[in-house]
Design an enzyme around this catalytic site. Structure first.
Site, PDB file in Angstrom:
ATOM      1  CE  LYS A  79       5.812  -0.834  -7.417  1.00  0.00           C
ATOM      2  NZ  LYS A  79       4.494  -1.048  -6.761  1.00  0.00           N
ATOM      3  CB  SER A 154       4.896   0.522  -3.177  1.00  0.00           C
ATOM      4  OG  SER A 154       4.171  -0.267  -4.125  1.00  0.00           O
ATOM      5  CB  SER A 178       1.123   0.366  -4.682  1.00  0.00           C
ATOM      6  OG  SER A 178       1.552   0.242  -3.355  1.00  0.00           O
TER       7      SER A 178
HETATM    8  N1  GLN Z   1       0.467   0.634   1.369  1.00  0.00           N
HETATM    9  C1  GLN Z   1       0.126  -0.730   1.203  1.00  0.00           C
HETATM   10  C2  GLN Z   1       1.192  -1.607   1.808  1.00  0.00           C
HETATM   11  O1  GLN Z   1       2.127  -1.075   2.297  1.00  0.00           O
HETATM   12  C3  GLN Z   1      -0.096  -1.048  -0.241  1.00  0.00           C
HETATM   13  C4  GLN Z   1       1.130  -1.345  -1.013  1.00  0.00           C
HETATM   14  C5  GLN Z   1       0.851  -1.809  -2.405  1.00  0.00           C
HETATM   15  O2  GLN Z   1      -0.255  -1.634  -2.922  1.00  0.00           O
HETATM   16  N2  GLN Z   1       1.833  -2.433  -3.009  1.00  0.00           N
HETATM   17  O3  GLN Z   1       1.119  -2.781   1.820  1.00  0.00           O
END
Ligand code: GLN
Length: 498
Positions: A79, A154, A178
């Site tokens: 990532k 994400s 994410s």
């Molecule tokens: N959807 C969550 C956010 O927007 C989680 C994102 C994540 O786990 N990096 O913060």
């Protein structure tokens, strides 16, 4: 018919390399070609063919010397929030366009030490903020099960790369879901370990008290191989890394639980079902999740009802705490030390304002504003402190639940992946989709997602398993046992041979 190398699992790849059915260099070349040709999926943000092939050649030398290890020569993707010296690292943001780190993240370094070969960097929401990968400043990532839909976020690019058989395994990060949510949306397996299991050194910070690295692959077994290499203390470089010894998570994966037999290997396992996780989701999702649970029962597990009464408060608490931490973490991007700097400005303050306004996308700016607001004088007690108290209560609820069960199970998300654009202009609709992943994140607990079939419109559904602190082995064991008797994790999107 034997499979093509891009269809091999991590375990199978390592075996084929050890048997010299293929060289690491040939494999890396073949996968690079496939991944680079696949321009439509938006899975990758960067390649560096020379660096990949140099790593593969080193792996070939080690293999030729008779060295054997579970990741030697195995291509993986990272990532784009893990910093790397040989690939640019952008965190999906224009702010870091072309940024080259002078060092590798600990997780990247550990995988490389084991001989893994980096195929490239994967797309993600900007600074890991998002649930659909639609906040990437660079490319739309498309769900291979239906390219008109989001892959989740994400860590969307990593999920797409694995699901589309571009690579067998990838790293992800999970702050509020994410790893688990894109894994669920793309029909793959992923695990967010206990907070502190994997070093955060070199992981671009979003919300430091929540951020955690973890693996994404097609099976629990592959995740176990990857996590064994990624996890472990890093006391000199991440003071919050846990003092838990590195562990071989593949040990005992296939064995029945103590006292159980091979026919019912999960006998004695109590699986807690929080009623709050089964009341708001879509029927197609809940139906698939219940089918997964029946399979666990058939393997000997006992389902017990538990309650996590504050589940609904996880969203407001998280969306105060995470932006608060983000507003502080992202203050380092000021146009001075590194990152984007505006071309024209009148004075220092104007330079800050212009650089940050140009470099950060709308969702990141929104979070910085929210975070700054809840931390400001007069609002700190009303919002931030209260959210911290709620966070503590949510963690306590889990401990009450774990008095009655060994693992907790439920859906990963209330729905399957939605069409690209459907929620793009509605941040709150995106936040609401995190309802089932946030409680474990706020509590620092390990959680995983594994596929349990297809829901509405033929889109994958994920089953979430949540364990108590440091119980990753139990989650992986449970998931692996389920995957031994089911083939949901082997199903591939149409057009991608399984
Ligand atoms: N959807 C969550 C956010 O927007 C989680 C994102 C994540 O786990 N990096 O913060």
């Amino acid at each position: 018919m034997s499979q093509a190398p891009h269809q091999w699992s991590v375990v199978h790849t390592a075996q084929a390399l050890a048997e010299r059915q293929v060289s690491a260099t040939e494999l890396a070349q073949a996968l690079l070609q496939r991944a680079q040709a696949d321009t439509g999926s938006g899975a990758f943000l960067a390649f560096n063919e020379d660096a990949t092939l140099a790593q593969a050649q080193r792996a070939d030398q080690r293999l030729a010397q008779g060295e054997r290890s579970p990741l030697l020569g195995v291509p993986l993707a990272h990532k784009d929030v893990f910093v790397t010296t040989d690939w640019p690292t952008t965190a999906g943001s224009k702010m870091l366009k072309g940024y080259r780190s002078p060092f590798d993240a600990t997780v990247v370094q550990r995988l490389a030490d084991q001989g893994a070969v980096t195929l490239g960097k994967t797309n993600c929401d900007e600074f890991a903020m998002g649930s659909a990968n639609e906040n990437s400043a660079y490319a739309v990532a498309r769900n291979p099960w239906d390219t008109a839909r989001v892959p989740g976020g994400s860590s969307g690019g990593s999920a797409v790369a694995v699901a589309a058989r571009l690579v067998a395994g990838a790293t992800g990060t999970d702050t509020g879901g994410s790893i688990r949510q894109p894994a669920a949306f793309c029909g793959i397996t992923g695990i967010k370990p206990t907070y502190g299991r994997c070093s955060r050194f070199g992981m671009i910070a979003y919300a430091s008290s929540l951020d955690q690295a973890g693996p994404m692959a097609r099976s629990a077994e592959d995740c176990a191989v990857l996590l064994s290499a990624m996890a472990g203390p890093d006391p000199d470089r991440d003071s919050t890394s846990l003092d838990a010894p590195a562990q071989d998570f593949t040990q005992g994966l296939s064995a029945p639980r103590a006292g159980a037999d091979a026919a019912k290997p999960l006998t004695g396992l109590r699986v807690g079902l929080p009623q709050e996780f089964f009341s708001g989701g879509n029927d197609d999702v809940l139906q698939r999740v219940r089918e997964g649970l029946s399979q666990l029962e058939a393997l000997g597990a006992r389902l017990v009802d538990v309650s996590l009464p504050l589940t609904q408060l996880a969203i407001p608490a998280y969306y105060i705490i995470a932006p608060a931490e983000a507003s502080s973490n992202l203050s380092r991007f000021d146009g001075v030390r590194y990152g984007h700097r505006a071309a024209e400005y009148s004075d220092l303050m104007d330079m800050y304002v212009r650089s940050r306004s140009e470099g950060f996308g709308p969702e990141v700016q929104r979070r910085i504003l929210m975070g700054t607001y809840v931390l400001s004088h007069g609002y700190y007690d009303a919002y931030y402190l209260k959210a911290q108290r709620v966070r503590r209560l949510i963690a306590q609820d889990f401990q009450s639940a774990f008095a009655q069960c060994d693992v907790i199970a439920g859906p990963v998300a209330p729905s399957v992946a939605w069409p690209i654009g459907e929620k793009a202009d509605d941040p709150v609709a995106n936040y609401l989709a995190d309802v089932y992943t946030l409680p474990a994140s706020l509590s620092g607990l390990p959680g995983m997602s594994l596929p349990v079939g297809l829901g509405a419109d033929g889109m994958p559904v994920g089953l979430q398993l949540i364990g108590n602190y440091l119980q990753e082995a139990s989650l992986l064991h449970t998931a692996h046992q389920l995957q031994r008797v089911t083939d949901w994790h082997q199903q591939a999107p149409k057009g991608v041979a399984a």
